[in-house]
Design a protein around this motif. Structure first.
Motif, mmCIF file in Angstrom:
data_model
loop_
_atom_site.group_PDB
_atom_site.id
_atom_site.type_symbol
_atom_site.label_atom_id
_atom_site.label_comp_id
_atom_site.label_asym_id
_atom_site.label_seq_id
_atom_site.Cartn_x
_atom_site.Cartn_y
_atom_site.Cartn_z
ATOM 1 N N ALA A 12 0.850 -1.215 0.139
ATOM 2 C CA ALA A 12 -0.083 0.043 0.100
ATOM 3 C C ALA A 12 1.005 1.322 0.185
ATOM 4 O O ALA A 12 0.728 2.142 0.695
ATOM 5 C CB ALA A 12 -0.984 0.051 1.152
ATOM 6 N N GLY A 16 0.523 1.037 -5.193
ATOM 7 C CA GLY A 16 -0.482 -0.294 -4.857
ATOM 8 C C GLY A 16 -1.923 0.603 -4.555
ATOM 9 O O GLY A 16 -2.715 0.187 -4.841
ATOM 10 N N GLU A 34 -1.130 -4.991 2.961
ATOM 11 C CA GLU A 34 -0.046 -4.313 3.319
ATOM 12 C C GLU A 34 0.730 -4.924 4.346
ATOM 13 O O GLU A 34 -0.031 -5.183 5.459
ATOM 14 C CB GLU A 34 -0.339 -2.790 3.746
ATOM 15 C CG GLU A 34 0.606 -1.890 4.302
ATOM 16 C CD GLU A 34 2.080 -1.836 3.603
ATOM 17 O OE1 GLU A 34 2.236 -1.517 2.279
ATOM 18 O OE2 GLU A 34 2.941 -2.331 4.479
ATOM 19 N N GLY A 47 7.898 15.518 -4.868
ATOM 20 C CA GLY A 47 7.561 16.280 -6.135
ATOM 21 C C GLY A 47 6.304 15.290 -6.815
ATOM 22 O O GLY A 47 6.335 14.187 -7.176
ATOM 23 N N HIS A 123 -1.118 -7.896 6.736
ATOM 24 C CA HIS A 123 -1.170 -9.062 5.965
ATOM 25 C C HIS A 123 -0.001 -8.912 4.978
ATOM 26 O O HIS A 123 0.127 -8.039 4.167
ATOM 27 C CB HIS A 123 -2.555 -8.963 5.195
ATOM 28 C CG HIS A 123 -3.555 -9.393 6.100
ATOM 29 N ND1 HIS A 123 -4.256 -8.579 7.123
ATOM 30 C CD2 HIS A 123 -4.341 -10.423 5.921
ATOM 31 C CE1 HIS A 123 -5.225 -9.291 7.848
ATOM 32 N NE2 HIS A 123 -5.206 -10.443 7.187
ATOM 33 N N THR A 164 8.631 -8.980 -2.412
ATOM 34 C CA THR A 164 8.409 -10.394 -2.199
ATOM 35 C C THR A 164 7.983 -10.954 -3.506
ATOM 36 O O THR A 164 8.400 -12.116 -3.704
ATOM 37 C CB THR A 164 7.481 -10.793 -1.042
ATOM 38 O OG1 THR A 164 7.851 -9.629 -0.147
ATOM 39 C CG2 THR A 164 7.473 -12.239 -0.884
ATOM 40 N N ALA A 264 4.677 -3.600 -10.525
ATOM 41 C CA ALA A 264 4.876 -2.232 -10.751
ATOM 42 C C ALA A 264 5.555 -1.292 -9.793
ATOM 43 O O ALA A 264 5.707 -1.768 -8.675
ATOM 44 C CB ALA A 264 3.198 -1.745 -10.908
ATOM 45 N N ARG A 277 11.313 11.313 -9.790
ATOM 46 C CA ARG A 277 10.434 10.673 -10.722
ATOM 47 C C ARG A 277 10.012 9.195 -10.246
ATOM 48 O O ARG A 277 9.069 8.648 -10.693
ATOM 49 C CB ARG A 277 11.169 10.329 -12.216
ATOM 50 C CG ARG A 277 11.516 11.644 -12.793
ATOM 51 C CD ARG A 277 10.513 12.302 -13.293
ATOM 52 N NE ARG A 277 9.669 11.935 -14.299
ATOM 53 C CZ ARG A 277 10.301 11.842 -15.657
ATOM 54 N NH1 ARG A 277 11.418 12.521 -15.944
ATOM 55 N NH2 ARG A 277 9.601 11.554 -16.471
HETATM 56 C C1 LIG Z 1 14.707 9.790 0.297
HETATM 57 C C2 LIG Z 1 13.791 9.501 -1.029
HETATM 58 C C3 LIG Z 1 13.374 10.717 -1.788
HETATM 59 C C4 LIG Z 1 12.748 10.396 -2.915
HETATM 60 N N1 LIG Z 1 11.930 11.304 -3.584
HETATM 61 C C5 LIG Z 1 11.247 11.263 -4.422
HETATM 62 C C6 LIG Z 1 10.593 12.170 -5.213
HETATM 63 O O1 LIG Z 1 10.816 13.460 -4.974
HETATM 64 N N2 LIG Z 1 9.775 12.054 -6.247
HETATM 65 C C7 LIG Z 1 9.419 10.724 -6.626
HETATM 66 O O2 LIG Z 1 8.559 10.726 -7.651
HETATM 67 N N3 LIG Z 1 9.895 9.881 -6.010
HETATM 68 C C8 LIG Z 1 10.890 9.744 -5.000
HETATM 69 N N4 LIG Z 1 11.387 8.843 -4.199
HETATM 70 C C9 LIG Z 1 10.976 7.480 -4.526
HETATM 71 C C10 LIG Z 1 9.383 7.036 -3.901
HETATM 72 O O3 LIG Z 1 9.851 7.248 -2.826
HETATM 73 C C11 LIG Z 1 9.392 5.731 -4.440
HETATM 74 O O4 LIG Z 1 9.426 5.539 -5.789
HETATM 75 C C12 LIG Z 1 7.923 5.330 -4.084
HETATM 76 O O5 LIG Z 1 7.772 5.082 -2.964
HETATM 77 C C13 LIG Z 1 7.691 3.873 -4.853
HETATM 78 O O6 LIG Z 1 6.268 3.640 -4.361
HETATM 79 P P1 LIG Z 1 5.975 1.907 -4.334
HETATM 80 O O7 LIG Z 1 4.520 2.186 -3.953
HETATM 81 O O8 LIG Z 1 6.029 1.396 -5.744
HETATM 82 O O9 LIG Z 1 6.574 1.091 -3.275
HETATM 83 P P2 LIG Z 1 6.856 1.548 -1.638
HETATM 84 O O10 LIG Z 1 6.308 3.023 -1.521
HETATM 85 O O11 LIG Z 1 8.189 1.033 -1.223
HETATM 86 O O12 LIG Z 1 5.541 0.652 -1.004
HETATM 87 C C14 LIG Z 1 5.791 -0.613 -1.029
HETATM 88 C C15 LIG Z 1 4.914 -1.354 0.152
HETATM 89 O O13 LIG Z 1 4.778 -2.677 -0.065
HETATM 90 C C16 LIG Z 1 4.782 -3.046 1.402
HETATM 91 N N5 LIG Z 1 5.341 -4.499 1.250
HETATM 92 C C17 LIG Z 1 6.570 -4.893 0.804
HETATM 93 N N6 LIG Z 1 6.524 -6.401 1.011
HETATM 94 C C18 LIG Z 1 5.151 -6.912 1.102
HETATM 95 C C19 LIG Z 1 4.674 -8.106 1.193
HETATM 96 N N7 LIG Z 1 5.310 -9.198 1.020
HETATM 97 N N8 LIG Z 1 3.108 -8.357 1.705
HETATM 98 C C20 LIG Z 1 2.556 -6.884 1.907
HETATM 99 N N9 LIG Z 1 3.244 -5.938 1.797
HETATM 100 C C21 LIG Z 1 4.317 -5.731 1.535
HETATM 101 C C22 LIG Z 1 5.700 -2.240 2.156
HETATM 102 O O14 LIG Z 1 5.530 -2.209 3.228
HETATM 103 C C23 LIG Z 1 5.484 -0.973 1.405
HETATM 104 O O15 LIG Z 1 4.503 -0.310 2.124
HETATM 105 C C24 LIG Z 1 12.171 9.028 -3.036
HETATM 106 C C25 LIG Z 1 12.875 7.959 -2.426
HETATM 107 C C26 LIG Z 1 13.634 8.413 -1.361
HETATM 108 C C27 LIG Z 1 14.150 7.161 -0.618
#
Ligand SMILES: Cc1cc2nc3c(=O)[nH]c(=O)nc-3n(C[C@H](O)[C@H](O)[C@H](O)COP(=O)(O)OP(=O)(O)OC[C@H]3O[C@@H](n4cnc5c(N)ncnc54)[C@H](O)[C@@H]3O)c2cc1C
Length: 359
Positions: A12, A16, A34, A47, A123, A164, A264, A277
């Motif tokens: 989440a 997601g 999540e 951003g 979960h 995972t 994704a 990005r």
């Molecule tokens: C310091 C920093 C600054 C950033 N700045 C920017 C910015 O300015 N602009 C930008 O676009 N991006 C930025 N990013 C990148 C951005 O934060 C990530 O690209 C974004 O969070 C990705 O989202 P996501 O939903 O794909 O993954 P995540 O946000 O990592 O979410 C994944 C989720 O899956 C859950 N999960 C994992 N395994 C399991 C499982 N087996 N079962 C259930 N749940 C699970 C995790 O607990 C987590 O909540 C930055 C990143 C960092 C570290």
């Protein structure tokens, strides 16, 4: 309009949540799991690009986010104390918005609830197998040793950089890690001008970015081990909410789809924060995939989104290498280029379209 399809979304984060919203608002039965016990308190991405807000508009998520986000008037680039360019967004045109990621996720969760989507915290997906046109997922509740098996038509792995789902599919996450970790500081401060997103280029290839998140809250990020120490201008710090360092990896999975399982967001790609990005790319992956799955068609997703990811990673890496070059001829060239951008309208327009980006 209802549908017999059932989709499991794992993770989440912004990816997601967007996938779940986009499926739920089209009447698809979606379950979002999540592993965390509740919403994340981490700010991470700030951003928000116009294309992301456009994708989040039909569900009403963009309206909620914009009620709180800061609209940056410009991106200011400095060399030490000198302002090289103030790249101003034209009034009434597309703009870059800033909001701490935990707040963006808060608004996405509220939108998902309003669309009738199901979000289950505590979960964890622990296993999956594909058989007879179905995906069987093992979901482990935090308060129970026994995983529960459930069947779905499709599974979306939006479970972040340590995915995972990607591991269970035995997919390689090809790429590399930068030798130098980066640092981050989220601070409450007073008197900081929040109208601009600021980039400071410093000697030795050091860079510091200051991204306002709220009226008196900013994010400072640097490619050094102490973002606050390397900021070349004084800031009136009221409170440091978080200060840490983090490794930077540049990776992309070769296949975004295996049968009825899709990857994704960060589960499929990661790169440095240059260009801001990552989250925006994940939102675009999620919206594209949900639109395809809602008509029972995952075809074309891998090809379209892998190409988009590859392009963003290449652009981000190119910019990172140029901005952080230690070689003085490159640095002089960068400074001259930014001074020209500051001076000429047509170069400003090009810079603006680069900043606002495609996805
Ligand atoms: C310091 C920093 C600054 C950033 N700045 C920017 C910015 O300015 N602009 C930008 O676009 N991006 C930025 N990013 C990148 C951005 O934060 C990530 O690209 C974004 O969070 C990705 O989202 P996501 O939903 O794909 O993954 P995540 O946000 O990592 O979410 C994944 C989720 O899956 C859950 N999960 C994992 N395994 C399991 C499982 N087996 N079962 C259930 N749940 C699970 C995790 O607990 C987590 O909540 C930055 C990143 C960092 C570290």
């Amino acid at each position: 309009m209802g549908s017999a399809l059932r989709v499991l979304v794992v993770g989440a984060g912004p990816t997601g949540l967007t996938a779940a919203i986009e499926l739920a608002r089209r009447g698809i039965e979606v379950k979002l799991v999540e592993q965390r016990a509740g919403g994340s308190g981490l700010s991470r991405a700030v951003g928000l690009q116009p294309a992301s807000l456009a994708l989040l508009q039909p569900s009403g998520a963009a309206r909620r986010i914009l009620s709180e986000a800061i609209a940056f008037q410009s991106v200011a680039v400095h060399r030490e104390h000198e302002l090289l360019a103030n790249i101003a967004f034209p009034a009434g045109g597309a703009m870059l918005h800033g909001l701490a990621q935990d707040r963006t996720e808060y608004h996405l969760r509220a939108t998902l609830e309003s669309c009738g989507g199901e979000l289950l915290y505590g979960h964890k997906l622990t296993a999956l197998r594909q058989m007879s046109g179905r995906v069987v997922a093992a979901l482990q509740p935090a308060d129970n040793d026994q995983a529960i098996n459930e069947e779905f038509d499709y599974l979306i792995g939006a479970d972040g950089v340590k995915s995972t789902v990607r591991d269970l599919l035995a997919l390689d996450f090809k790429g590399f890690e930068l030798a130098q970790p980066w640092s981050i500081a989220d601070i409450d401060c007073s008197g900081w001008d929040t109208s601009a997103f600021r980039i400071y280029l410093r000697d030795g290839g050091r860079i510091v970015v200051v991204a306002p998140m709220e009226a008196n809250r900013v994010r400072v990020v640097s490619n050094t081990d102490n973002a606050l120490e390397v900021l070349p201008v004084p800031v009136d710090v009221v409170d440091i909410r978080r200060q840490s360092s983090f490794p930077i990896a540049i990776r992309q999975v070769a296949n975004y789809r295996v049968g009825r399982v899709f990857l994704a967001g960060d589960a499929a790609h990661c790169h440095s924060p240059v260009g801001g990005r990552g989250m925006n790319l994940g939102i675009a992956d999620a919206a594209d995939l949900a639109a395809r799955l809602s008509v029972g068609q995952g075809d074309g997703y891998h090809r379209a989104r892998h190409a988009a990811g590859r392009q963003v990673i290449a652009e981000s890496e190119r910019t990172r290498k140029i901005l952080m070059s230690r070689h003085w001829p490159v640095r002089r060239l960068v400074e001259t280029a930014f001074r020209a951008v500051g001076r000429y309208d047509f170069l400003q327009r090009r810079a603006i379209s680069g900043i606002l980006g495609r996805q």
